[in-house]
Scaffold this motif. Structure first.
Motif, short mmCIF file in Angstrom:
data_model
loop_
_atom_site.label_atom_id
_atom_site.label_comp_id
_atom_site.label_asym_id
_atom_site.label_seq_id
_atom_site.Cartn_x
_atom_site.Cartn_y
_atom_site.Cartn_z
N ARG A 22 0.83 -1.21 0.00
CA ARG A 22 0.00 0.00 0.00
C ARG A 22 0.87 1.26 0.00
N ALA A 23 1.96 1.25 0.77
CA ALA A 23 2.86 2.40 0.84
C ALA A 23 3.54 2.63 -0.51
N THR A 29 5.91 3.78 -6.62
CA THR A 29 7.20 3.13 -6.86
C THR A 29 7.05 2.18 -8.06
N PRO A 30 8.04 2.14 -8.96
CA PRO A 30 7.97 1.22 -10.11
C PRO A 30 7.85 -0.24 -9.64
N VAL A 31 7.06 -1.02 -10.35
CA VAL A 31 6.78 -2.40 -9.97
C VAL A 31 8.05 -3.25 -9.94
N VAL A 32 8.96 -3.00 -10.86
CA VAL A 32 10.21 -3.77 -10.90
C VAL A 32 11.00 -3.59 -9.60
N LYS A 33 11.03 -2.37 -9.10
CA LYS A 33 11.75 -2.06 -7.86
C LYS A 33 11.07 -2.74 -6.66
N HIS A 58 3.19 3.51 -12.31
CA HIS A 58 2.72 4.79 -12.83
C HIS A 58 1.38 4.65 -13.55
N GLN A 59 0.71 5.74 -13.69
CA GLN A 59 -0.58 5.78 -14.41
C GLN A 59 -0.34 6.32 -15.82
N ARG A 60 -0.97 5.72 -16.80
CA ARG A 60 -0.81 6.21 -18.17
C ARG A 60 -1.93 7.14 -18.52
#
Length: 60
Positions: A22-23, A29-33, A58-60
């Motif tokens: 949630r944080a 934060t990027p999903v890969v990270k 991120h949102q597109r």
């Protein structure tokens, strides 16, 4: 010789994992990270986020 299939080991999400997810969602934060930090696959994180009703990355 046939290759031996890799055994799937499932790891339950703890309440601390959900709190961290949630944080990360709020911080975008990027999903890969997130995946590297939590030692989980991107697919697993996206599925959990979908069930929790939160967005990841991120949102597109």
């Amino acid at each position: 010789m046939a290759k031996k299939a890799k055994k799937i080991i499932r790891k339950e999400y703890t309440s601390a994992d959900v709190k961290a997810l949630r944080a990360h969602s709020k911080a975008r934060t990027p999903v890969v990270k997130i995946a590297k930090e939590m030692k989980r696959t991107i697919g697993s994180l996206r599925q959990k986020a979908l069930k929790l009703g939160i967005s990841l990355g991120h949102q597109r």
